[in-house]
Each structure stands twice: as structure tokens, then as C-alpha cells.
Design an enzyme around this catalytic site. Structure first.
Site, PDB file in Angstrom:
ATOM      1  N   SER A  14    -152.359 -48.306 -13.801  1.00  6.71           N
ATOM      2  CA  SER A  14    -151.774 -49.293 -12.976  1.00  6.71           C
ATOM      3  C   SER A  14    -152.128 -50.279 -13.783  1.00  6.71           C
ATOM      4  O   SER A  14    -153.674 -50.874 -13.641  1.00  6.71           O
ATOM      5  CB  SER A  14    -151.941 -49.312 -11.912  1.00  6.71           C
ATOM      6  OG  SER A  14    -151.676 -50.812 -11.073  1.00  6.71           O
ATOM      7  N   LYS A  65    -144.343 -44.672  -1.669  1.00  8.56           N
ATOM      8  CA  LYS A  65    -143.275 -45.866  -1.414  1.00  8.56           C
ATOM      9  C   LYS A  65    -142.647 -45.234  -0.485  1.00  8.56           C
ATOM     10  O   LYS A  65    -142.137 -46.506   0.555  1.00  8.56           O
ATOM     11  CB  LYS A  65    -142.086 -46.538  -2.488  1.00  8.56           C
ATOM     12  CG  LYS A  65    -142.960 -46.984  -3.568  1.00  8.56           C
ATOM     13  CD  LYS A  65    -142.289 -47.616  -4.446  1.00  8.56           C
ATOM     14  CE  LYS A  65    -142.540 -48.145  -6.080  1.00  8.56           C
ATOM     15  NZ  LYS A  65    -141.406 -48.904  -6.740  1.00  8.56           N
ATOM     16  N   ASN A  86    -142.460 -51.457  -1.424  1.00 14.96           N
ATOM     17  CA  ASN A  86    -143.476 -51.730  -2.174  1.00 14.96           C
ATOM     18  C   ASN A  86    -145.006 -52.982  -2.090  1.00 14.96           C
ATOM     19  O   ASN A  86    -146.282 -53.072  -2.862  1.00 14.96           O
ATOM     20  CB  ASN A  86    -142.620 -51.165  -4.142  1.00 14.96           C
ATOM     21  CG  ASN A  86    -142.941 -53.327  -4.005  1.00 14.96           C
ATOM     22  OD1 ASN A  86    -142.553 -54.188  -2.644  1.00 14.96           O
ATOM     23  ND2 ASN A  86    -142.534 -53.663  -5.112  1.00 14.96           N
ATOM     24  N   ASN A 150    -124.747 -41.355 -12.563  1.00 14.08           N
ATOM     25  CA  ASN A 150    -125.378 -40.544 -12.307  1.00 14.08           C
ATOM     26  C   ASN A 150    -125.609 -39.237 -12.297  1.00 14.08           C
ATOM     27  O   ASN A 150    -124.229 -38.332 -12.168  1.00 14.08           O
ATOM     28  CB  ASN A 150    -125.964 -40.299 -10.690  1.00 14.08           C
ATOM     29  CG  ASN A 150    -127.292 -39.635 -10.637  1.00 14.08           C
ATOM     30  OD1 ASN A 150    -128.514 -40.137 -11.010  1.00 14.08           O
ATOM     31  ND2 ASN A 150    -128.000 -38.941  -9.574  1.00 14.08           N
TER      32      ASN A 150
HETATM   33  P1  ATR Z   1    -137.400 -42.088  -9.161  1.00 18.60           P
HETATM   34  O1  ATR Z   1    -138.178 -42.967  -7.838  1.00 18.60           O
HETATM   35  O2  ATR Z   1    -137.974 -42.949  -9.870  1.00 18.60           O
HETATM   36  O3  ATR Z   1    -135.981 -43.079  -8.705  1.00 18.60           O
HETATM   37  P2  ATR Z   1    -135.947 -39.872  -8.240  1.00 18.60           P
HETATM   38  O4  ATR Z   1    -135.692 -40.564  -6.765  1.00 18.60           O
HETATM   39  O5  ATR Z   1    -136.300 -38.525  -8.169  1.00 18.60           O
HETATM   40  O6  ATR Z   1    -137.132 -40.498  -8.644  1.00 18.60           O
HETATM   41  O7  ATR Z   1    -135.017 -40.076  -8.836  1.00 18.60           O
HETATM   42  C1  ATR Z   1    -134.579 -39.456 -10.384  1.00 18.60           C
HETATM   43  C2  ATR Z   1    -133.532 -39.815 -10.978  1.00 18.60           C
HETATM   44  O8  ATR Z   1    -133.798 -39.927 -12.387  1.00 18.60           O
HETATM   45  C3  ATR Z   1    -132.310 -39.398 -10.585  1.00 18.60           C
HETATM   46  O9  ATR Z   1    -131.072 -40.987 -10.912  1.00 18.60           O
HETATM   47  C4  ATR Z   1    -131.866 -37.900 -11.480  1.00 18.60           C
HETATM   48  O10 ATR Z   1    -130.979 -37.773 -11.669  1.00 18.60           O
HETATM   49  P3  ATR Z   1    -130.376 -36.761 -10.518  1.00 18.60           P
HETATM   50  O11 ATR Z   1    -130.187 -37.341  -9.175  1.00 18.60           O
HETATM   51  O12 ATR Z   1    -128.937 -36.005 -11.311  1.00 18.60           O
HETATM   52  O13 ATR Z   1    -131.523 -35.319 -10.584  1.00 18.60           O
HETATM   53  C5  ATR Z   1    -132.315 -38.878 -12.699  1.00 18.60           C
HETATM   54  N1  ATR Z   1    -132.557 -38.174 -13.985  1.00 18.60           N
HETATM   55  C6  ATR Z   1    -133.425 -37.478 -14.444  1.00 18.60           C
HETATM   56  N2  ATR Z   1    -134.037 -36.521 -15.452  1.00 18.60           N
HETATM   57  C7  ATR Z   1    -132.747 -36.932 -15.177  1.00 18.60           C
HETATM   58  C8  ATR Z   1    -132.060 -36.437 -17.128  1.00 18.60           C
HETATM   59  N3  ATR Z   1    -132.674 -35.575 -18.358  1.00 18.60           N
HETATM   60  N4  ATR Z   1    -131.132 -36.819 -17.250  1.00 18.60           N
HETATM   61  C9  ATR Z   1    -130.554 -38.460 -16.817  1.00 18.60           C
HETATM   62  N5  ATR Z   1    -131.340 -38.403 -15.579  1.00 18.60           N
HETATM   63  C10 ATR Z   1    -132.198 -37.528 -14.983  1.00 18.60           C
END
Ligand code: ATR
Length: 270
Positions: A14, A65, A86, A150
Site C-alpha cells: 500500500s 470495503k 473506503n 461484463n
Molecule cells: P473488484 O472488487 O476488483 O471489482 P470483483 O467484485 O470480484 O472484484 O469483480 C471483478 C470484475 O472483474 C468482474 O466484473 C469480473 O467479471 P465477472 O462478473 O464476469 O466475474 C471481472 N473479471 C475478472 N476476471 C476477468 C477476465 N479474465 N475477463 C473479463 N472480466 C474479468
């Protein structure tokens, strides 16, 4: 000395202590700002202990968070909708207050770089916590449209439903991005954590499409490099957002609004 900390797990990397110490130096205030590794099942106890011992304010990062949102007795509207907090502090009458400054940090960084959002076609990649945390401040800038793309369409639809009262938000899958007019694309997915790229159709990115990655990386992120290969010329990583959200927290706690650019410049030199 007033005490602050950032709670997360992991936390070792951080930059928040450095950032807040530089803000404090700007206004010649003395603060103590630490980083705290919190056990996954120990968040609530750690927050209670911190404030009971006279701590003034907390920043909260992954993965706490949402839990901070639940704990906060009073939340700002943007935190309420973000579903995540946050920034924590105690009100004068002893209530735990929560805000989410991520979206303001992002928007202020966009505006500081003259990336105005009004009437622009904005695409947000991802519909997780990071995306949700910034949507309200983005819509407040009156874009022509905010299109949330998404992998899992239902999550994008949920955000559309939640934020529809606040502006022109739509939802789609990645493949539907092909052929869309896009002025600004914001990567809010966690794809890069797994060394992957969000599957954006190549014809979406062009030389007049600005690219913002909410992850910070001095050498650029894999998504930024890929967009450059597709012809994008204006790209930003998330360092300005990181410093910007910290500045908003500092302003809440210390009623002094620090300058972000000198801190961004300093961190770029490291
Ligand atoms: P964060 O708090 O970082 O947003 P999260 O709530 O787990 O973490 O969300 C991760 C996001 O990244 C989601 O939109 C996820 O898509 P899904 O909803 O389909 O899971 C997206 N994501 C993660 N890996 C991905 C990948 N390889 N390609 C496309 N989208 C991805």
C-alpha cells in the site's frame, strides 16, 4: 499526534502511508499514518479497537470495503450506492461514518487530465465492486451514455437497474461492444490480476478512444499495452485515482484539500 491507518489484506504494498504523509506535509500538520494487516475474520474487532484507542480515521482496502459499508452507521449517498466504504471516521456524537471516495478520485483525475465526460460515450469494463464504487460520480458528469460491459451479463444488468435513476446507464456483454462509438473506455475488471485481458473486440479501440485502467502501474498495464497496439494514443493508469481518493479522505478527516499533482509526480519518480 492524530492517528490514521489503512486496513487491508494483503497490505504490504500500500502506498497510502506515503501519500498521506505528503498531504500532511503540504499543510504542516503532523499525523501518524500506518498500514495494518487485518486477519480476514478480524475486521470488525480491529475497527472497534482502533477507534476505541482514539484513532481518527481509517482507509479500507481489499477485501474489507463491503464489510466496512455494513459496519458504518452513517453513510454518504455515494457510499450507500457504491455498496462499499473506503473511508471511516467518528462523528462528534460517536457514530461510525463511512464514505467512498474512489469515484471522486477517478473523476477528479479524468478532469485534471482534461478528459471531460460531458456528452461522451463512456464504456466501463467490469461490474464488480470496483466498477460499482465509481458509477455514481461518473454519471454525475453527465456523459451521453455509460455502457457497462461484463463477462457475466446479469451483474451488469444489476448495476444498470441500481443506477438508472441517476443517469443514462446501459449494460452489455463484451462481444456487443463491437461497432459501438466509444470516447473513453475504463477498465474496472480484475482480469489483469490473473494476467488476462478483458475480451474487448479489437475494433472498439481507435486513436481517438481514451483508455483508463483503474490499476496503477508505472510501466502501464497489459490492457493499456494492448490498447496501444490497437491504436490508442491517450492512456492513463490508476495512480491519479489512487492519490485522488486519498485526497478526498484527507479532506474529510483534516478539512484541508491537498494538491494531488505533486504527490503523483513524486510517486512516479519512485
Ligand atoms: P473488484 O472488487 O476488483 O471489482 P470483483 O467484485 O470480484 O472484484 O469483480 C471483478 C470484475 O472483474 C468482474 O466484473 C469480473 O467479471 P465477472 O462478473 O464476469 O466475474 C471481472 N473479471 C475478472 N476476471 C476477468 C477476465 N479474465 N475477463 C473479463 N472480466 C474479468
Amino acid at each position: 499526534m492524530d492517528r490514521y491507518s489503512v486496513f487491508g489484506n494483503p497490505i504490504a504494498h500500500s502506498l497510502s502511508p506515503q501519500i498521506h504523509q505528503q498531504f500532511a506535509a503540504q499543510c504542516q500538520q503532523d499525523i501518524a499514518y500506518s498500514k495494518s494487516l487485518i486477519e480476514l475474520d478480524g475486521f470488525e474487532a480491529a475497527v472497534n479497537e482502533f477507534f476505541a484507542a482514539g484513532g481518527k480515521g481509517l482507509n479500507i482496502t481489499v477485501p474489507f470495503k463491503q464489510e466496512a459499508w455494513t459496519l458504518a452507521e452513517q453513510r454518504t449517498q455515494r457510499a450507500e450506492l457504491a455498496g462499499a466504504v473506503n473511508t471511516l471516521w467518528m462523528s462528534e456524537d460517536g457514530k461510525l461514518c463511512g464514505d467512498n471516495t474512489d469515484g471522486a478520485g477517478l473523476v477528479n483525475d479524468l478532469l485534471a487530465n482534461n478528459w471531460l465526460l460531458k456528452n461522451k460515450n463512456v464504456v466501463m469494463l467490469g461490474a464488480g465492486g470496483a466498477a460499482r464504487g465509481v458509477i455514481l460520480p461518473l454519471l454525475e458528469q453527465a456523459p451521453a451514455r455509460l455502457l457497462v460491459a461484463n463477462r457475466t451479463l446479469v451483474r451488469a444488468h444489476e448495476l444498470q437497474t441500481l443506477f438508472a435513476p441517476y443517469g443514462p446507464i446501459e449494460a452489455c456483454e463484451f462481444k456487443e461492444l463491437g461497432g459501438q462509438k466509444v470516447d473513453l473506455i475504463i477498465n474496472a475488471t480484475s482480469a489483469s490480476l490473473g494476467g488476462e485481458l478483458p475480451p474487448v473486440p479489437t475494433d472498439v479501440i481507435h486513436e481517438n478512444c481514451r483508455v483508463y485502467d483503474m490499476v496503477y502501474a508505472n510501466q502501464g498495464t497489459p490492457f493499456m499495452h494492448w490498447c496501444q497496439q490497437q491504436g490508442a494514443r491517450e492512456l492513463l493508469d490508476g495512480l491519479g485515482m489512487l492519490v485522488g481518493q486519498a485526497a478526498e479522505s484527507f479532506a474529510i478527516w483534516r478539512t484541508f484539500r491537498p494538491a494531488v499533482q505533486p504527490v503523483i509526480d513524486e510517486l512516479r519518480r519512485l
